[in-house]
Design a protein around this motif. Structure first.
Motif, PDB file in Angstrom:
ATOM      1  N   VAL A  92     -72.026  31.994 -24.118  1.00 50.01           N
ATOM      2  CA  VAL A  92     -72.294  31.832 -22.685  1.00 50.01           C
ATOM      3  C   VAL A  92     -73.809  31.919 -22.503  1.00 50.01           C
ATOM      4  CG1 VAL A  92     -71.939  32.750 -20.364  1.00 50.01           C
ATOM      5  CG2 VAL A  92     -70.102  32.902 -22.059  1.00 50.01           C
ATOM      6  N   ASP A  93     -74.383  30.921 -21.866  1.00 50.76           N
ATOM      7  CA  ASP A  93     -75.841  30.856 -21.734  1.00 50.76           C
ATOM      8  C   ASP A  93     -76.240  30.779 -20.265  1.00 50.76           C
ATOM      9  OD1 ASP A  93     -78.525  30.570 -22.071  1.00 50.76           O
ATOM     10  OD2 ASP A  93     -78.448  28.663 -23.126  1.00 50.76           O
ATOM     11  N   GLN A  94     -76.571  31.939 -19.694  1.00 53.91           N
ATOM     12  CA  GLN A  94     -77.060  32.002 -18.315  1.00 53.91           C
ATOM     13  C   GLN A  94     -78.373  32.783 -18.294  1.00 53.91           C
ATOM     14  OE1 GLN A  94     -72.587  31.920 -16.240  1.00 53.91           O
ATOM     15  NE2 GLN A  94     -74.022  33.526 -15.679  1.00 53.91           N
ATOM     16  N   LYS A  95     -79.269  32.397 -19.193  1.00 57.80           N
ATOM     17  CA  LYS A  95     -80.544  33.090 -19.346  1.00 57.80           C
ATOM     18  C   LYS A  95     -81.371  33.023 -18.063  1.00 57.80           C
ATOM     19  CE  LYS A  95     -81.496  32.709 -24.302  1.00 57.80           C
ATOM     20  NZ  LYS A  95     -80.155  32.318 -24.736  1.00 57.80           N
ATOM     21  N   LEU A  96     -82.207  34.036 -17.884  1.00 57.43           N
ATOM     22  CA  LEU A  96     -83.171  34.025 -16.791  1.00 57.43           C
ATOM     23  C   LEU A  96     -84.328  33.130 -17.205  1.00 57.43           C
ATOM     24  CD1 LEU A  96     -83.939  35.205 -14.020  1.00 57.43           C
ATOM     25  CD2 LEU A  96     -85.167  37.019 -15.242  1.00 57.43           C
ATOM     26  N   LEU A  97     -84.665  32.156 -16.361  1.00 59.62           N
ATOM     27  CA  LEU A  97     -85.684  31.176 -16.716  1.00 59.62           C
ATOM     28  C   LEU A  97     -86.932  31.230 -15.846  1.00 59.62           C
ATOM     29  CD1 LEU A  97     -83.354  28.089 -17.325  1.00 59.62           C
ATOM     30  CD2 LEU A  97     -84.295  29.664 -19.018  1.00 59.62           C
ATOM     31  N   ALA A  98     -86.872  31.957 -14.728  1.00 59.50           N
ATOM     32  CA  ALA A  98     -88.017  31.984 -13.830  1.00 59.50           C
ATOM     33  C   ALA A  98     -88.029  33.259 -13.003  1.00 59.50           C
ATOM     34  CB  ALA A  98     -87.992  30.754 -12.903  1.00 59.50           C
ATOM     35  N   SER A  99     -89.203  33.577 -12.461  1.00 60.37           N
ATOM     36  CA  SER A  99     -89.357  34.751 -11.593  1.00 60.37           C
ATOM     37  C   SER A  99     -88.950  34.430 -10.161  1.00 60.37           C
ATOM     38  CB  SER A  99     -90.818  35.218 -11.606  1.00 60.37           C
ATOM     39  OG  SER A  99     -91.181  35.750 -12.854  1.00 60.37           O
ATOM     40  N   GLY A 100     -88.832  35.473  -9.356  1.00 66.58           N
ATOM     41  CA  GLY A 100     -88.633  35.304  -7.921  1.00 66.58           C
ATOM     42  C   GLY A 100     -87.205  35.230  -7.454  1.00 66.58           C
ATOM     43  N   GLY A 101     -86.258  35.337  -8.383  1.00 69.57           N
ATOM     44  CA  GLY A 101     -84.864  35.240  -7.998  1.00 69.57           C
ATOM     45  C   GLY A 101     -84.331  36.520  -7.375  1.00 69.57           C
ATOM     46  N   ASP A 102     -83.199  36.401  -6.724  1.00 68.42           N
ATOM     47  CA  ASP A 102     -82.577  37.550  -6.078  1.00 68.42           C
ATOM     48  C   ASP A 102     -81.813  38.371  -7.113  1.00 68.42           C
ATOM     49  OD1 ASP A 102     -81.900  39.253  -4.081  1.00 68.42           O
ATOM     50  OD2 ASP A 102     -80.881  37.770  -2.833  1.00 68.42           O
ATOM     51  N   SER A 103     -81.410  39.556  -6.727  1.00 69.07           N
ATOM     52  CA  SER A 103     -80.625  40.433  -7.595  1.00 69.07           C
ATOM     53  C   SER A 103     -79.723  41.295  -6.733  1.00 69.07           C
ATOM     54  CB  SER A 103     -81.547  41.306  -8.463  1.00 69.07           C
ATOM     55  OG  SER A 103     -82.406  42.086  -7.649  1.00 69.07           O
ATOM     56  N   PHE A 104     -78.681  41.864  -7.358  1.00 64.32           N
ATOM     57  CA  PHE A 104     -77.742  42.697  -6.620  1.00 64.32           C
ATOM     58  C   PHE A 104     -77.509  44.004  -7.373  1.00 64.32           C
ATOM     59  CE2 PHE A 104     -76.790  38.418  -5.130  1.00 64.32           C
ATOM     60  CZ  PHE A 104     -76.773  38.607  -3.747  1.00 64.32           C
ATOM     61  N   SER A 105     -77.264  45.053  -6.617  1.00 67.81           N
ATOM     62  CA  SER A 105     -77.073  46.371  -7.210  1.00 67.81           C
ATOM     63  C   SER A 105     -75.848  46.399  -8.097  1.00 67.81           C
ATOM     64  CB  SER A 105     -76.945  47.435  -6.107  1.00 67.81           C
ATOM     65  OG  SER A 105     -75.843  47.146  -5.266  1.00 67.81           O
ATOM     66  N   SER A 106     -75.981  47.075  -9.235  1.00 72.62           N
ATOM     67  CA  SER A 106     -74.853  47.290 -10.136  1.00 72.62           C
ATOM     68  C   SER A 106     -75.056  48.647 -10.810  1.00 72.62           C
ATOM     69  CB  SER A 106     -74.755  46.163 -11.177  1.00 72.62           C
ATOM     70  OG  SER A 106     -73.531  46.248 -11.872  1.00 72.62           O
ATOM     71  N   PHE A 107     -74.891  49.695 -10.012  1.00 75.29           N
ATOM     72  CA  PHE A 107     -75.027  51.049 -10.533  1.00 75.29           C
ATOM     73  C   PHE A 107     -74.077  51.973  -9.785  1.00 75.29           C
ATOM     74  CE2 PHE A 107     -78.110  50.693  -7.096  1.00 75.29           C
ATOM     75  CZ  PHE A 107     -77.991  51.893  -6.397  1.00 75.29           C
ATOM     76  N   ASP A 108     -73.630  53.000 -10.503  1.00 71.96           N
ATOM     77  CA  ASP A 108     -72.721  53.985  -9.942  1.00 71.96           C
ATOM     78  C   ASP A 108     -71.456  53.285  -9.413  1.00 71.96           C
ATOM     79  OD1 ASP A 108     -71.831  56.513  -9.263  1.00 71.96           O
ATOM     80  OD2 ASP A 108     -72.851  56.535  -7.332  1.00 71.96           O
ATOM     81  N   VAL A 109     -71.170  53.413  -8.124  1.00 68.61           N
ATOM     82  CA  VAL A 109     -69.930  52.852  -7.566  1.00 68.61           C
ATOM     83  C   VAL A 109     -70.093  51.403  -7.109  1.00 68.61           C
ATOM     84  CG1 VAL A 109     -69.050  55.106  -6.867  1.00 68.61           C
ATOM     85  CG2 VAL A 109     -70.452  53.771  -5.264  1.00 68.61           C
ATOM     86  N   GLU A 110     -71.319  50.926  -6.973  1.00 74.30           N
ATOM     87  CA  GLU A 110     -71.558  49.534  -6.581  1.00 74.30           C
ATOM     88  C   GLU A 110     -71.708  48.705  -7.847  1.00 74.30           C
ATOM     89  OE1 GLU A 110     -74.923  49.385  -4.014  1.00 74.30           O
ATOM     90  OE2 GLU A 110     -74.098  50.833  -2.594  1.00 74.30           O
TER      91      GLU A 110
END
Length: 230
Positions: free
Chosen positions: A41-59
Motif C-alpha cells: 500500500v503506497d500512500q506516502k506523504l509527498l508535500a508539506s501543508g496538508g491537513d491532519s487529524f488527531s489519533s491519540f488516546d480515545v480519539e
C-alpha cells in the motif's frame, strides 16, 4: 530425403539426472510461492501543508486498504505531527481490522512500539508543525484477499499525535472510545492518511498438471534427436 533418428550419445541416465534436478528445483521455487518484497500500500506523504487529524488516546484514526491476493505483511511506515515537538520518543499502537465488520482481526495483530520519528524530509503540516516519519518492521503475518483497516494511535493522552493526510480526496475512519473501547469506526471523506505497508504478495502458481505435461515433453525429447540427411 532420408530421416534418421539417432540416439543421443549422452547416457540416458545422466540426462535423466539433470532433468530430475531441474524438475525438483522448479517445484521448490514454484510451489513455495515465490514472492517479491514490495510496497503493498503506497500512500506516502509527498508535500508539506496538508491537513491532519488527531489519533491519540480515545480519539483514534484508521485508514482502509485492499489486498487482491494473499499477502504477507512485514512492515509499515506513517507520517504525523505533534502538538508539542519536545517529545523525542513516541509510543504507538498499530492494529488491523476487517473493514466490513469493523472488528479487530486478532490480538496477535495488535502491535505496540516506542519509536523515534525522523523529520529530515522537511515536511510541515497545515499549522507549520514538523511532520515526522515513523517506520517499523512487523512480525510477519498473512492476510487473505479482502478489505481492511489499519489504525495507528498514540495511547498516551499527554502526547497529541496528528496523523497526516496524504491527499484530500480519499476516505479515512475515526472513532471516540471514551465510553466503548471497541466503538464502531465512522468513515470520513476528508482524505487518505499518509502510510505505506510493506510485504510479499504470493505469486500466481501454475496448475500442477500443466507443469508435469511440459516436463514430460522435455523428457521425451531429451532421449532422441532428429537429424535430416539429404
Amino acid at each position: 530425403m532420408i530421416m534418421i533418428i539417432k540416439k543421443l550419445t549422452t547416457p540416458i541416465s545422466a540426462r535423466l539426472y539433470k532433468l530430475l534436478v531441474t524438475f525438483f528445483t522448479i517445484n521448490i521455487l514454484v510451489f513455495s510461492g515465490i514472492a517479491q518484497s514490495a510496497i503493498i500500500v503506497d500512500q506516502k506523504l509527498l508535500a508539506s501543508g496538508g491537513d491532519s487529524f488527531s489519533s491519540f488516546d480515545v480519539e483514534q484514526g484508521a485508514d482502509n486498504f485492499s489486498l487482491a491476493a494473499s499477502t504477507e505483511i512485514t512492515g509499515i511506515e506513517w507520517w504525523g505531527a505533534f502538538g508539542d515537538d519536545s517529545f523525542v520518543s513516541k509510543n504507538f499502537n498499530v492494529r488491523f481490522f476487517n473493514e466490513g465488520s469493523g472488528e479487530a482481526l486478532s490480538d496477535s495483530l495488535a502491535f505496540n512500539f516506542s519509536l523515534d520519528g525522523d523529520n529530515s524530509e522537511g515536511f510541515t503540516d497545515v499549522d507549520k508543525f514538523d511532520v515526522f516519519k515513523f517506520e517499523v518492521a512487523l512480525t510477519p503475518f498473512f492476510l487473505s484477499s479482502g478489505n481492511y483497516l489499519v489504525s495507528i494511535v498514540s495511547p498516551d493522552d499527554t502526547v497529541e499525535f496528528y496523523w497526516q493526510l496524504s491527499d484530500g480526496t480519499g476516505t479515512n475512519y475515526f472513532r471516540d472510545t471514551t465510553f466503548d473501547s471497541e466503538k464502531s469506526w465512522i468513515s470520513d471523506v476528508s482524505g487518505n492518511y499518509a502510510f505505506s505497508l510493506f510485504g510479499n504478495q504470493a505469486a500466481t502458481v501454475p496448475e500442477p498438471n500443466t507443469i508435469i505435461l511440459v516436463l514430460l515433453a522435455f523428457l521425451g525429447l531429451s532421449f532422441y534427436r532428429t537429424r535430416i540427411k539429404i
